[in-house]
Design an enzyme around this catalytic site. Structure first.
Site, PDB file in Angstrom:
ATOM      1  N   HIS A 289      -7.478  -5.798  -1.010  1.00 10.59           N
ATOM      2  CA  HIS A 289      -6.258  -4.907  -0.584  1.00 10.59           C
ATOM      3  C   HIS A 289      -5.723  -5.991   0.607  1.00 10.59           C
ATOM      4  O   HIS A 289      -5.594  -5.600   1.720  1.00 10.59           O
ATOM      5  CB  HIS A 289      -6.586  -3.836  -0.022  1.00 10.59           C
ATOM      6  CG  HIS A 289      -5.539  -2.746   0.123  1.00 10.59           C
ATOM      7  ND1 HIS A 289      -4.620  -2.370  -0.993  1.00 10.59           N
ATOM      8  CD2 HIS A 289      -5.289  -1.932   1.200  1.00 10.59           C
ATOM      9  CE1 HIS A 289      -3.710  -1.600  -0.612  1.00 10.59           C
ATOM     10  NE2 HIS A 289      -4.026  -1.280   0.685  1.00 10.59           N
TER      11      HIS A 289
ATOM     12  N   ASP B 202      -8.987  -5.391  -5.647  1.00 15.95           N
ATOM     13  CA  ASP B 202      -8.574  -4.315  -4.928  1.00 15.95           C
ATOM     14  C   ASP B 202      -9.575  -3.055  -4.918  1.00 15.95           C
ATOM     15  O   ASP B 202      -9.055  -2.579  -6.233  1.00 15.95           O
ATOM     16  CB  ASP B 202      -7.128  -4.088  -4.878  1.00 15.95           C
ATOM     17  CG  ASP B 202      -6.488  -3.208  -3.820  1.00 15.95           C
ATOM     18  OD1 ASP B 202      -7.422  -2.591  -3.065  1.00 15.95           O
ATOM     19  OD2 ASP B 202      -5.358  -3.202  -3.516  1.00 15.95           O
TER      20      ASP B 202
ATOM     21  N   SER C 239       0.848  -1.282   0.053  1.00 21.19           N
ATOM     22  CA  SER C 239       0.030   0.064  -0.034  1.00 21.19           C
ATOM     23  C   SER C 239       0.843   1.156  -0.166  1.00 21.19           C
ATOM     24  O   SER C 239       1.776   1.340  -0.947  1.00 21.19           O
ATOM     25  CB  SER C 239      -0.959   0.048   1.074  1.00 21.19           C
ATOM     26  OG  SER C 239      -1.919   0.631   1.132  1.00 21.19           O
TER      27      SER C 239
END
Length: 657
Positions: A341, A310, A204
């Protein structure tokens, strides 16, 4: 006196060069062969003591005064490294994770934060990298980005301070920057224990920083492993002018900044607000926060990992970064899962650790283990079922144009290769309460909130691999309008439940251990299992836009009701097989509830079908489909996963960051 284990390390496993030797010679340790000659070892081994490893902190000077306090900012760097190599006159490579989340939100499925003893010395290093790799002869370096945890400066959400503060650490590891023993003191520290070979990794925001640092072309960065990472911060917050969240980068900055930084960084916060207007216009702030144009500067190899579902850091980021790296000739590898995610440690743990081990051994230790010659891509086809490809997208993939046209039943259209007759139209009214799940469930039924088009049942499997687009020509009844385009696989399947809380995984109570641990830093983590759903349809790619941004100059304008506008929506990268017997569907609608914000008005939109088309990355060309059956009665709603919902606008969720 050296122990037998230490002697074994020196002879076989460490694979580390003598002090001052270049990283390229890291695999010089020998094993015997039957012909008496040396051969390269196949992998590093866990022979160093984790319990006795050196744990220390330094503060690296970034040369930036982001908080305007009159002195350059220092970022905190926590290090754990094996003690034995220095005693043997050997230097170690580095695995580095630069993050804003080490105190505010935590890392990994169990939201681990850094911990320290009473003297401020680091005790717990989140995630497994230290536990697994330190015994194998690597140092693990965890960097607090500027303005977070124990660092100076201000958070600027992917901007100059974020990237250069992490780059400064790579420079320090390679002898080109200055570090200090304390945050404010004058005692300098050299990284004499490392050969400078650095691999950056992270999920991320962390992986985003790895992308950004790689795009500087910094020397010494040998590889990056971005997991669910951003490649353009504009594309994180907007899709061609359509807002994807109800707040901008200032909200993220406020969430991750330390209390100390928040008190002194009001000016930076103000710039984040002013530079990211909610109308979705492109500004200089976004130019400074997109890494794709600098892909040709990347020296490092890239192992990209992403969840195809995601809905936080969408795969548009992966697709455009991957394509730019390919154009630049960067050595690459990719894993694409069915999850949202989620870190691969939590959906394919054993294979992930083995693959990452071999990847770092090759690029940081110089081990000739052949990983760079293995298939480039691993793609999850069904929960826990994976396929591989020598290259990605696979050979034979080409952009193919499919077109929507009217069908036998009003409001239920056809998708194929033929262009609609001149003057053909389809209309819908934006309903901000409806999502892609609502549209897909009723794709075979005329409904006022969407326009749906499907092929007939496919006569053979159809694979879509890569990034596509949908070009729409439409008129609006009002001065503002948002558009969504959705690709749907219509047919029964078992998939990961990517809209559930775990985004495709369920966390179990039992633990497995990956490396060595101490009382303050366990190597044992909770296991997970696939969270599955049986569905009648699967949305597998989507894209959005604000019709007022059709001029393609980064500026939005009010629409003239009744005037036709043409805009191209970028579809998220995917790799999906629509099986024979299933149908491929294209839905065009307004606000995708839970994923984009609605426009300021409620428009009725009319599509010009002959001037509307989809260019899709089809493997082997256009689909062969049986004739679409005539539909004279309403079809019961199809079953899918629950409707998507707004994620917190942080590129990492505390529950499984």
């Amino acid at each position: 006196m050296l122990s037998a284990v230490t002697a074994l390390v020196a002879a076989v496993v460490s694979l580390l060069p003598p002090l001052g030797a270049p990283a390229a010679h890291a695999a010089s340790a020998a094993q015997s062969r039957s012909d008496g000659k040396a051969k390269s070892p196949s992998e590093s081994r866990p022979v160093y003591s984790y319990e006795n490893a050196i744990r220390e902190s330094v503060w690296v000077d970034t040369t930036i005064d982001g908080d305007a306090d009159g002195r350059t900012d220092r970022v905190a760097v926590d290090i754990v490294r094996p003690r034995e190599p220095a005693a043997q006159g050997r230097r170690v490579p580095v695995i580095m994770d630069a993050s804003p989340y080490y105190s505010c939100c935590g890392r990994g499925n169990e939201s681990q934060t850094k911990t320290y003893d009473a003297a401020g010395n680091p005790v717990r290093f989140p995630l497994f990298y230290d536990n697994y790799f330190v015994p194998r002869g690597y140092a693990t370096v965890l960097v607090d980005l500027a303005g977070t945890n124990r660092s100076d400066g201000c958070v600027d959400v992917g901007g100059r301070s974020d990237i250069l503060s992490a780059k400064a650490v790579v420079d320090w590891l390679n002898g080109r920057a200055t570090a200090y023993r304390t945050r404010t003191g004058g005692q300098t520290v050299k990284a004499s224990w490392t050969n400078g070979a650095t691999g950056m990794i992270g999920k991320s925001y962390d992986g985003t920083i790895a992308n950004g640092v790689a795009a500087t072309g910094v020397k010494g960065l040998k590889t990056v492993v971005p997991i669910g990472a951003i490649s353009s911060w504009y594309d994180y917050y907007f899709a061609k002018g359509a807002a994807l969240f109800d707040s901008g980068p200032d909200g993220l900055s406020d969430a991750v900044e330390s209390d100390d930084a928040r008190a002194r960084c009001a000016a930076v916060q103000k710039r984040l607000v002013e530079g990211a207007p909610r109308n979705g216009d492109w500004t200089d702030l976004w130019t400074d926060r997109t890494y794709v144009p600098d892909a040709d500067k990347v020296r490092a190899s890239v192992f990209a990992v992403h969840g195809a579902q995601d809905l936080n850091v969408r795969t548009k980021h992966l697709g455009q970064w991957w394509n730019a790296l390919a154009d630049a000739g960067v050595e690459r590898k990719i894993w694409l899962s069915q999850t949202g995610h989620v870190d691969p440690f939590d959906y394919r743990r054993g294979e992930w650790v083995r693959t990452l081990h071999r990847w770092f051994d090759h690029y940081l230790l110089g081990v000739d283990n052949g990983i760079e010659r293995e298939p480039m891509a691993d793609v999850e086809r069904a929960p826990d079922q994976w396929s591989t490809d020598p290259v990605w997208p696979p050979s034979g993939t080409r952009q193919t144009t499919l077109r929507p046209r009217g069908g036998a039943t009003a409001g239920v259209g056809v998708l194929g290769t033929e262009r609609a007759e001149p003057g053909a139209t389809e209309t819908f009214t934006d309903d901000p309460a409806l999502s892609e799940a609502d549209w897909s469930a009723a794709i075979d039924t005329p409904t006022p909130g969407k326009a749906g088009f499907t092929t007939g049942p496919l006569t053979k499997d159809l694979r879509l691999s890569g990034s596509g687009t949908v070009t729409v020509t439409a008129t609006s009844s009002t001065t503002s309008a948002h558009l969504s385009a959705v690709l749907v696989d219509l047919g029964p399947a078992t998939i990961r439940d990517y809209t559930a809380a775990g985004e495709g995984i369920t966390t179990l109570d039992r633990r497995t251990c990956w490396g060595s641990g101490t009382e303050g830093d366990s190597a044992c983590f909770k296991e997970t299992a696939a969270d599955k759903a049986d569905v009648d349809y699967t949305v597998f790619s989507r894209g959005w836009a604000d019709l007022g941004h059709s001029a393609d100059d980064g500026k939005g304008r009010p629409l003239t009701p009744g005037k036709a506008y043409t805009i191209t929506l970028d579809l998220a990268a995917t790799d999906h097989v629509v099986p024979a017997g299933h149908r491929l569907g294209l839905i065009i609608a307004g606000t995708d509830a839970g994923l984009i914000e609605p426009p300021s008005t409620t428009p009725r939109l009319t599509l010009d079908l002959p001037r509307t088309s989809a260019r899709l990355p089809l493997v082997g060309g256009a689909p062969k489909a049986a004739a679409a059956p005539s539909r004279t009665a309403a079809t019961p709603p199809l079953k899918g996963v629950r409707a998507p919902h707004h994620r917190t606008p942080l590129p990492s969720m505390p529950t499984h960051g």
